[in-house]
Structures are given as structure tokens and as C-alpha cells.
Write an enzyme that holds these catalytic residues in place. Structure first.
Site, PDB file in Angstrom:
ATOM      1  N   ASN A  42      32.611 -43.850  -5.744  1.00 44.51           N
ATOM      2  CA  ASN A  42      31.157 -43.722  -5.544  1.00 44.51           C
ATOM      3  C   ASN A  42      30.778 -42.712  -4.470  1.00 44.51           C
ATOM      4  O   ASN A  42      29.624 -42.298  -4.395  1.00 44.51           O
ATOM      5  CB  ASN A  42      30.545 -45.095  -5.283  1.00 44.51           C
ATOM      6  N   HIS A  77      37.923 -52.989  -6.902  1.00 48.27           N
ATOM      7  CA  HIS A  77      36.707 -52.385  -7.467  1.00 48.27           C
ATOM      8  C   HIS A  77      36.930 -52.038  -8.940  1.00 48.27           C
ATOM      9  O   HIS A  77      37.550 -51.027  -9.260  1.00 48.27           O
ATOM     10  CB  HIS A  77      36.356 -51.142  -6.622  1.00 48.27           C
ATOM     11  N   SER A 125      30.739 -51.872  -4.450  1.00 49.30           N
ATOM     12  CA  SER A 125      30.797 -50.455  -4.829  1.00 49.30           C
ATOM     13  C   SER A 125      30.886 -49.552  -3.614  1.00 49.30           C
ATOM     14  O   SER A 125      31.196 -48.374  -3.756  1.00 49.30           O
ATOM     15  CB  SER A 125      29.512 -50.066  -5.570  1.00 49.30           C
TER      16      SER A 125
HETATM   17  P1  NAD Z   1      24.141 -57.809 -11.339  1.00 53.41           P
HETATM   18  O1  NAD Z   1      22.778 -57.642 -10.762  1.00 53.41           O
HETATM   19  O2  NAD Z   1      24.344 -57.589 -12.812  1.00 53.41           O
HETATM   20  O3  NAD Z   1      24.721 -59.272 -10.995  1.00 53.41           O
HETATM   21  C1  NAD Z   1      24.745 -59.805  -9.705  1.00 53.41           C
HETATM   22  C2  NAD Z   1      24.807 -61.314  -9.840  1.00 53.41           C
HETATM   23  O4  NAD Z   1      25.026 -61.898  -8.540  1.00 53.41           O
HETATM   24  C3  NAD Z   1      23.501 -61.934 -10.383  1.00 53.41           C
HETATM   25  O5  NAD Z   1      23.777 -62.669 -11.560  1.00 53.41           O
HETATM   26  C4  NAD Z   1      23.038 -62.849  -9.252  1.00 53.41           C
HETATM   27  O6  NAD Z   1      22.406 -64.039  -9.699  1.00 53.41           O
HETATM   28  C5  NAD Z   1      24.362 -63.153  -8.556  1.00 53.41           C
HETATM   29  N1  NAD Z   1      24.224 -63.698  -7.202  1.00 53.41           N
HETATM   30  C6  NAD Z   1      23.308 -63.351  -6.244  1.00 53.41           C
HETATM   31  N2  NAD Z   1      23.497 -64.117  -5.136  1.00 53.41           N
HETATM   32  C7  NAD Z   1      24.543 -64.952  -5.406  1.00 53.41           C
HETATM   33  C8  NAD Z   1      25.210 -65.975  -4.667  1.00 53.41           C
HETATM   34  N3  NAD Z   1      24.827 -66.312  -3.424  1.00 53.41           N
HETATM   35  N4  NAD Z   1      26.253 -66.634  -5.249  1.00 53.41           N
HETATM   36  C9  NAD Z   1      26.633 -66.332  -6.516  1.00 53.41           C
HETATM   37  N5  NAD Z   1      26.035 -65.375  -7.259  1.00 53.41           N
HETATM   38  C10 NAD Z   1      25.009 -64.693  -6.712  1.00 53.41           C
HETATM   39  O7  NAD Z   1      25.085 -56.822 -10.491  1.00 53.41           O
HETATM   40  P2  NAD Z   1      26.461 -56.133 -10.959  1.00 53.41           P
HETATM   41  O8  NAD Z   1      26.147 -54.806 -11.550  1.00 53.41           O
HETATM   42  O9  NAD Z   1      27.275 -57.132 -11.710  1.00 53.41           O
HETATM   43  O10 NAD Z   1      27.120 -55.827  -9.526  1.00 53.41           O
HETATM   44  C11 NAD Z   1      27.848 -56.826  -8.823  1.00 53.41           C
HETATM   45  C12 NAD Z   1      28.729 -56.166  -7.779  1.00 53.41           C
HETATM   46  O11 NAD Z   1      29.642 -55.263  -8.431  1.00 53.41           O
HETATM   47  C13 NAD Z   1      27.962 -55.314  -6.751  1.00 53.41           C
HETATM   48  O12 NAD Z   1      28.609 -55.404  -5.514  1.00 53.41           O
HETATM   49  C14 NAD Z   1      28.075 -53.911  -7.341  1.00 53.41           C
HETATM   50  O13 NAD Z   1      27.936 -52.923  -6.352  1.00 53.41           O
HETATM   51  C15 NAD Z   1      29.486 -53.959  -7.885  1.00 53.41           C
HETATM   52  N6  NAD Z   1      29.777 -52.987  -8.955  1.00 53.41           N
HETATM   53  C16 NAD Z   1      28.824 -52.669  -9.873  1.00 53.41           C
HETATM   54  C17 NAD Z   1      29.124 -51.757 -10.879  1.00 53.41           C
HETATM   55  C18 NAD Z   1      28.095 -51.417 -11.913  1.00 53.41           C
HETATM   56  O14 NAD Z   1      28.295 -50.437 -12.673  1.00 53.41           O
HETATM   57  N7  NAD Z   1      27.001 -52.149 -12.026  1.00 53.41           N
HETATM   58  C19 NAD Z   1      30.400 -51.182 -10.964  1.00 53.41           C
HETATM   59  C20 NAD Z   1      31.367 -51.540 -10.018  1.00 53.41           C
HETATM   60  C21 NAD Z   1      31.037 -52.446  -9.009  1.00 53.41           C
END
Ligand code: NAD
Length: 283
Positions: free
Chosen positions: A190, A140, A119
Site C-alpha cells: 500500500n 496482510h 493495510s
Molecule cells: P469491511 O468494512 O468490509 O469490514 C470490517 C468489519 O469489521 C465490519 O463487518 C465491522 O462490523 C467489523 N467490526 C468493526 N468493529 C468490530 C469489533 N469491535 N469486533 C469485531 N468486528 C468489528 O472492511 P474490510 O475491507 O474487510 O477491511 C478489514 C481490514 O482488512 C482493514 O484493516 C483493512 O485495511 C484490511 N484490508 C482491506 C483490504 C481491502 O481491499 N478492502 C485488503 C487488505 C487488507
């Protein structure tokens, strides 16, 4: 190069959504997570989301079956060996993402494109930690991935035209609209969205209004589909805090200071929808 075999790292809310949209476009997806529970929930979420699309007539029942069959959950990074495109969507943390990309880089084929769904974190920095900065890009997706139209595409300093064109084309194949921007903290989305959410938390902390009033004023007054505090809960308060920390540190301006109340909620483990409680409570 036709991108057909996909690796997705992280089965959380973004990872499972990304896996789903690629499978719906008939790509074969390996979805990797370190947590067995996250993999199980990720597959369940894809099933529920695809079923809703069938209900709405946006997906045929046979396409739902095909989608489910095309996503393979695993904890084995070795399965990334033959992937055309590997998209990292793990927790928003620079050190963790660096380690993950080192692992991916060690197993992926020379022609694989690596992408991050970060993000806010610098694509150029993540790319520099691999032996293929020219084949590295920011992809993204927006939350929830199956419903949101935009993919923000971020070129790192060394991303080559071939990689950029292949990713723009791939986003189009998913039925998404890709819009490109330069690599800068928080990119466009963001850089603008998160300071608004952070300000809503300041307004709450200072007693300007309660949670419902802040959300209703922004929803009804600005024509936003949901209020900023409900949106923070959807994104995840830990992710919101990580993004504000990147904006604050990398842009060096105190106007991006994360609100202390946001820190307090994260410290308490109230992360929003994913933990059942954030600014709102969830069943
Ligand atoms: P989340 O907390 O729902 O999921 C993250 C996942 O990563 C977890 O299931 C965790 O177990 C896994 N993980 C951690 N370490 C790991 C590893 N070494 N290998 C494999 N998996 C691993 O988070 P999210 O909301 O899905 O966000 C994920 C990414 O997407 C982040 O970089 C976030 O900034 C980005 N993002 C989030 C949003 C949002 O609205 N939440 C929107 C766009 C982008």
C-alpha cells in the site's frame, strides 16, 4: 506448533475471505463480528465464493460442504480462548484495533499467535498494546482473499522467529505465497498502490479525464486488470482514505496528502462496492 484452530475478527470482505481460505484448508474457524448483519452477509459471501470455485472445478462439492461446516459465526470474543491463531480483520482504525487486541489478549491462551490484516497501521504499535509482542505479526491478505496469491508478512520489532516461521508455514498450507517485509507505514503493497489510487482521484478532481477514461487508460495502457478508481471501489473508499491518512501522518510527507475528493465521497457515504456507489455505481 500445528495451527489448526483459527479466530477471525471481522466478517467484512476481508474477514469472510480469510475465514474461507482457512476452512478450505480444513482448519476450524470462529468468525467474530459486532454486527449480526455482517456475520450473515459474511457466511452468504463464503457460500457464493465457494460455489463459484466448485463451478470452476477448483473445489470439490464435498469440500464446499466441509468449508461451510467449519466456519462458526459469532459475536462472542470468549470463543477465542482455545485458538492457535487469531487474525484481526476489522475496520482500518488504530483506536478500534487497539481496543480489539486488548479484548483478544485478555481471553486468548498464552501460546496463541495474534495477527493483524491491517493495510497500513504499524504492527509494532499494535503489538506493544498486548502482553505478547513476540507472538504478534502482520498477515496482510489481498482482496479477494480466495483468489489472490500473495500474503504480505510483516514482522513487528519484537516478533520472534518461532512466530514468523509458523506464519510463513501457515500461509504456504493455505496455498498462498508469503512475501515478508519490514514494518513501515503501508508496508510495500500500500506504500506503492495507494498513492497511485490517490493520484487517480486527483486527476478526476482536476478534470484531467472522466472516471471511465482514467480507468481505461490505466487498464489498457499499463496492463492492469482493473482501473485505479474501480480498484478503489473494490477496496472500499473509507479504507483507502484511512490508509492515505496513515501514510501522510506517519511518513510526514505532503506527497501523501489524501485527495479532497476522496474525503468528500467518504463523507457522503459513497464507499464503493460495499455501499453500492463509489466512483462507479453497482447494482
Ligand atoms: P469491511 O468494512 O468490509 O469490514 C470490517 C468489519 O469489521 C465490519 O463487518 C465491522 O462490523 C467489523 N467490526 C468493526 N468493529 C468490530 C469489533 N469491535 N469486533 C469485531 N468486528 C468489528 O472492511 P474490510 O475491507 O474487510 O477491511 C478489514 C481490514 O482488512 C482493514 O484493516 C483493512 O485495511 C484490511 N484490508 C482491506 C483490504 C481491502 O481491499 N478492502 C485488503 C487488505 C487488507
Amino acid at each position: 506448533m500445528a495451527i489448526q484452530k483459527i479466530g477471525v475478527i471481522g466478517a467484512g470482505q476481508m474477514g469472510n475471505g480469510i475465514a474461507q481460505v482457512f476452512a478450505q484448508a480444513a482448519c476450524h474457524v470462529v468468525m467474530i463480528d459486532v454486527s449480526a448483519d455482517a456475520l450473515k452477509k459474511g457466511i452468504e459471501t463464503i457460500g457464493k465464493s465457494a460455489a463459484k470455485l466448485v463451478e470452476k472445478g477448483k473445489l470439490q462439492p464435498h469440500q464446499m460442504a466441509q468449508t461451510m461446516a467449519l466456519v462458526m459465526p459469532s459475536s462472542d470474543y470468549g470463543l477465542l480462548r482455545d485458538r492457535d491463531l487469531i487474525i484481526e480483520a476489522a475496520t482500518e482504525n488504530l483506536d478500534l484495533k487497539r481496543k480489539i487486541f486488548a479484548q483478544i489478549d485478555a481471553v486468548a491462551g498464552d501460546n496463541s499467535i495474534l495477527a493483524s490484516n491491517t493495510s497500513s497501521i504499524s504492527i509494532t504499535t499494535l503489538a506493544a498494546g498486548t502482553k505478547r509482542p513476540r507472538k504478534f505479526i502482520g498477515m496482510h491478505f489481498m482482496n479477494p482473499v480466495p483468489l489472490m496469491q500473495l500474503v504480505e508478512i510483516i514482522r513487528g520489532l519484537d516478533t520472534d522467529d518461532e512466530t514468523y516461521n509458523a506464519i510463513m508455514e501457515t500461509a504456504k498450507r493455505l496455498g498462498k505465497t508469503a512475501v515478508a517485509c519490514n514494518d513501515s507505514p503501508g508496508f510495500v503493497s500500500n506504500r506503492i498502490l495507494l498513492p497511485m489510487i490517490n493520484e487517480a482521484v486527483f486527476a478526476l478532481m482536476e478534470g484531467v479525464a472522466d472516471v471511465e477514461s482514467i480507468d481505461n487508460i490505466m487498464k489498457l495502457g499499463m496492463n492492469h486488470p482493473i482501473g485505479p478508481l474501480a480498484l478503489a471501489d473494490l477496496i472500499g473508499l473509507d479504507t483507502c482514505l484511512s490508509i492515505m491518512e496513515v501514510l501522510h501522518r506517519d511518513l510526514g510527507d505532503s506527497k501523501y496528502r489524501p485527495c479532497p475528493l476522496l474525503r468528500k465521497y467518504v463523507a457522503a457515504g459513497h464507499l464503493g462496492r460495499k455501499s453500492g456507489r463509489g466512483f462507479h455505481k453497482y447494482a
